[in-house]
Design a protein around this motif. Structure first.
Motif, PDB file in Angstrom:
ATOM      1  N   SER A   1      -5.112  -3.869  -2.598  1.00 32.81           N
ATOM      2  CA  SER A   1      -5.045  -2.303  -1.984  1.00 32.81           C
ATOM      3  C   SER A   1      -3.983  -1.593  -2.498  1.00 32.81           C
ATOM      4  CB  SER A   1      -4.073  -2.563  -0.402  1.00 32.81           C
ATOM      5  OG  SER A   1      -4.866  -3.217   0.169  1.00 32.81           O
TER       6      SER A   1
ATOM      7  N   SER B   1      -9.501   1.594  -0.650  1.00 33.49           N
ATOM      8  CA  SER B   1      -8.328   0.956  -0.215  1.00 33.49           C
ATOM      9  C   SER B   1      -8.601   0.281   1.464  1.00 33.49           C
ATOM     10  CB  SER B   1      -6.880   1.331  -0.543  1.00 33.49           C
ATOM     11  OG  SER B   1      -5.831   0.342  -0.989  1.00 33.49           O
ATOM     12  N   ASN B   2      -8.635   1.270   1.421  1.00 35.94           N
ATOM     13  CA  ASN B   2      -8.815   1.091   3.887  1.00 35.94           C
ATOM     14  C   ASN B   2      -9.371   0.205   3.696  1.00 35.94           C
ATOM     15  OD1 ASN B   2      -6.281   1.785   3.969  1.00 35.94           O
ATOM     16  ND2 ASN B   2      -6.909   4.278   4.894  1.00 35.94           N
TER      17      ASN B   2
ATOM     18  N   TRP C   1     -11.012  -2.584   1.759  1.00 36.08           N
ATOM     19  CA  TRP C   1     -10.218  -3.491   0.961  1.00 36.08           C
ATOM     20  C   TRP C   1      -9.432  -4.406   2.487  1.00 36.08           C
ATOM     21  CZ3 TRP C   1     -11.509  -7.283  -1.502  1.00 36.08           C
ATOM     22  CH2 TRP C   1     -10.381  -8.658  -1.999  1.00 36.08           C
ATOM     23  N   PHE C   2      -8.704  -3.188   2.441  1.00 36.79           N
ATOM     24  CA  PHE C   2      -7.777  -4.309   3.422  1.00 36.79           C
ATOM     25  C   PHE C   2      -7.707  -4.105   4.680  1.00 36.79           C
ATOM     26  CE2 PHE C   2      -4.103  -3.718   6.266  1.00 36.79           C
ATOM     27  CZ  PHE C   2      -2.660  -4.260   5.661  1.00 36.79           C
TER      28      PHE C   2
ATOM     29  N   THR D   1       0.674  -1.506   0.146  1.00 39.98           N
ATOM     30  CA  THR D   1       0.263  -0.169  -0.034  1.00 39.98           C
ATOM     31  C   THR D   1       1.219   0.777   0.068  1.00 39.98           C
ATOM     32  OG1 THR D   1      -2.060  -1.087   1.086  1.00 39.98           O
ATOM     33  CG2 THR D   1      -2.246   1.053   1.327  1.00 39.98           C
TER      34      THR D   1
ATOM     35  N   ARG E   1      -4.697  -9.682  -0.005  1.00 37.59           N
ATOM     36  CA  ARG E   1      -4.972  -8.014   1.047  1.00 37.59           C
ATOM     37  C   ARG E   1      -4.057  -6.914   0.299  1.00 37.59           C
ATOM     38  NH1 ARG E   1      -4.021  -8.309   6.551  1.00 37.59           N
ATOM     39  NH2 ARG E   1      -1.691  -8.838   5.570  1.00 37.59           N
TER      40      ARG E   1
END
Length: 573
Positions: free
Chosen positions: A280, A361-362, A364-365, A160, A276
């Motif tokens: 991201s 993105s966060n 998903w992470f 990321t 993951r």
């Protein structure tokens, strides 16, 4: 007519109380010392009493028609008696041999029991040590599992950060925190696997592994790696750790399915961790390279295969999975994953603001992290079951070791008890040769042995005529051997009569009947024993003086007797 031939009970009634001397020769010749005479009153068959004067040998005194009871069958009977005496001489050795045989017979099953118990104890103790080693390895496996999980988080954050560039300050701060967490997990390991390698280079210590991580982290911080390169580096490190952790735990029996299932879930978690990191990056860049897409889809198949393997080896894992599954989380991940696979979403993503892409993105992470945590919870439960099984097995083995150790100890005590019993018998045999059994038992029981008076006792004394002259012609060892042969034969002969040997001093031999146990047949027993000893002497010769024969001087006295014990010497007096 006098009867000395038919029955022992009709033979001798009593003996004149006056002191008597009888000279008996080992040969059939009459002795010249005819001034020693004694009278024995003998009960005849019709009940009358008569007297016989015995001069010289007992055979000549009784006459040709009256033979001792051991000569009823002539020379054959006499020879048998002599052979019996010779066998009795060997009785001491025979007794020792019998004791040895008894010891061997009693020891064989005990030794067999000790051998079997020892072999079983060694096997159980070996199994106990193996269980202890497995328990240590299982604990190490748990710590490696935590290290791999920390490296997975570090891998996702690195991807990321590299994708966001230098503007991702929050991600960099999270990375620094994760670095410290990973280092702590490294140092928490009980030992570092000596066969760990990275790109064919040996990393055989924790310090070298920390140096390897520092090098990778430096490249990530300066963005000298692409996100997929950093992901592959962390994946290679995790794969090496998972391989070592899986193959280092050798578990047999009913525990290995737990380990296989836990190992499959660990590898599935690592594959989810790779997705993951890649996902991201996708939500930040709105695209992935073709090879990255292929890798992402390949990981989906790998996750499903590992999940099925885990369920096959431990069906209860599937139950735990369904019970702990967060349906909302799973639905959210399916939506996000469908966006990654959708080509139309790429245009939507490119039109999103940078803040919206970071938030996606966060999301998903964090969602994938929660999903991984769900897998980890089930995996830790499996490892906890393994630890519990190992602990129970160790307790069982410890009990078995204790039981077999006690069995071996009891068996050894039994052998010592047998040895002690045999030694006690030897001691008793020696003690009973020195003291009457009743007196010895009283002294052993620490009871006072009071003086005792006996009204009717017959005492026998004998010595060897010319013993001093024989000794003058013999060496000391020849004298000892000669006396040992004579008195061994005598001791064996007197066992057939109710008598007690009091003393042997030099060539003097003293025997008594009527004590310590009163005996109304004391006179008869002593007289028959005296004639038996005379007969026994015929079969003995002086080994170093074969032309010489023994002549026995015998004295018998009947009367009252008082007995006491000198406690300091414990000798019959």
């Amino acid at each position: 007519m006098i009867s000395l031939v038919r029955k022992q009970r009709n033979r001798v009634a009593d003996v004149n109380p006056a002191p008597v001397d009888l000279i008996a020769n080992g040969s059939d010749k009459d002795e010249t010392t005819t001034d020693h005479v004694h009278e024995i009153r003998i009960r005849t068959e019709n009940g009358s009493n008569g007297t016989v004067s015995m001069i010289g040998s007992s055979r000549s005194a009784l006459g040709k028609d009256v033979r001792p009871i051991w000569e009823e069958n002539g020379d054959t009977k006499e020879q048998e008696e002599i052979n019996a005496v010779v066998q009795q001489v060997l009785k001491g050795k025979g007794r020792a041999l019998q004791m040895v045989k008894l010891m061997v017979l009693m020891s064989i099953p005990l030794v067999a029991l000790i051998t079997i118990s020892t072999i079983t104890l060694v096997e159980i103790f070996t199994q106990f040590l193996n269980a202890k080693r497995i328990a240590t390895t299982a604990e190490w496996f748990l710590n490696v599992d935590s290290l791999i999980a920390s490296l997975q988080v570090e891998r996702g954050l690195s991807a990321t950060y590299i994708t966001a560039g230098y503007n991702a300050a929050d991600t960099m701060q999270a990375l620094w925190h994760q670095y410290n967490t990973t280092n702590l997990h490294v140092w928490k390991l009980q030992y570092w696997p000596a066969d760990f390698t990275y790109q064919n280079a040996p990393i055989n210590s924790k310090q070298l592994f920390i140096e390897l991580l520092k090098d990778v982290r430096g490249k990530v911080s300066s963005i000298r790696l692409s996100f997929d390169e950093s992901t592959r580096i962390y994946t290679e490190i995790n794969t090496e750790l998972m391989d070592i952790a899986t193959y280092s735990v050798h578990i047999a029996g009913n525990m290995w399915p737990y380990l296989v299932s836990a190992s499959a879930m660990l590898r599935a978690s690592d594959a989810i961790g790779i997705q993951r990191a890649l996902g991201s990056s996708f939500f930040l860049m709105c695209e992935l390279g073709t090879d990255i897409y292929e890798w992402f889809m390949q990981l989906d198949g790998e996750i499903r295969s590992l999940q099925d393997m885990s369920f096959i080896y431990r069906p209860d894992v599937e139950v735990m999975w369904n019970d702990s599954l967060n349906r909302t989380l799973l639905e959210r991940l399916l939506v996000l994953k469908s966006q990654i696979y959708s080509s139309s979403f790429r245009l939507v993503c490119l039109n999103m603001s940078e803040e919206a892409r970071v938030n996606r993105s966060n999301l998903w992470f964090d969602s994938m992290s929660n999903y991984i945590s769900q897998w980890k919870g089930i995996r830790l439960q499996l490892l906890g079951d393994i630890t519990a099984l190992i602990s129970d097995d160790m307790v069982t083995k410890k009990k078995e070791v204790t039981i077999y150790t006690i069995c071996i100890g009891i068996t050894l005590m039994a052998i010592k008890s047998v040895e002690l019993s045999l030694e006690k018998k030897r001691t008793d045999l020696l003690l009973y040769q020195m003291l009457p059994k009743s007196v010895a038992d009283q002294l052993r029981a620490k009871k006072e042995v009071l003086p005792q008076f006996f009204d009717h006792v017959t005492i026998y004394f004998s010595d060897i005529v010319g013993f001093t002259m024989i000794c003058a012609r013999s060496t000391p060892m020849e004298v000892v051997a000669m006396l040992n042969g004579i008195y061994s034969a005598f001791d064996s002969s007197i066992d057939r009569y109710e008598v007690y040997k009091v003393e042997t001093i030099g060539d003097a031999y003293m025997v008594v009947s009527g004590l310590p146990k009163p005996n109304i047949r004391h006179s008869r027993e002593i007289c028959l024993m005296a004639l038996d000893l005379r007969q026994c002497l015929k079969g003995l010769r002086i080994p170093h003086l074969p032309d010489e024969s023994f002549t026995l001087r015998i004295g018998i006295h009947t009367g009252m007797y008082a007995r006491s014990i000198y406690v300091c010497w414990r000798r019959l007096c």
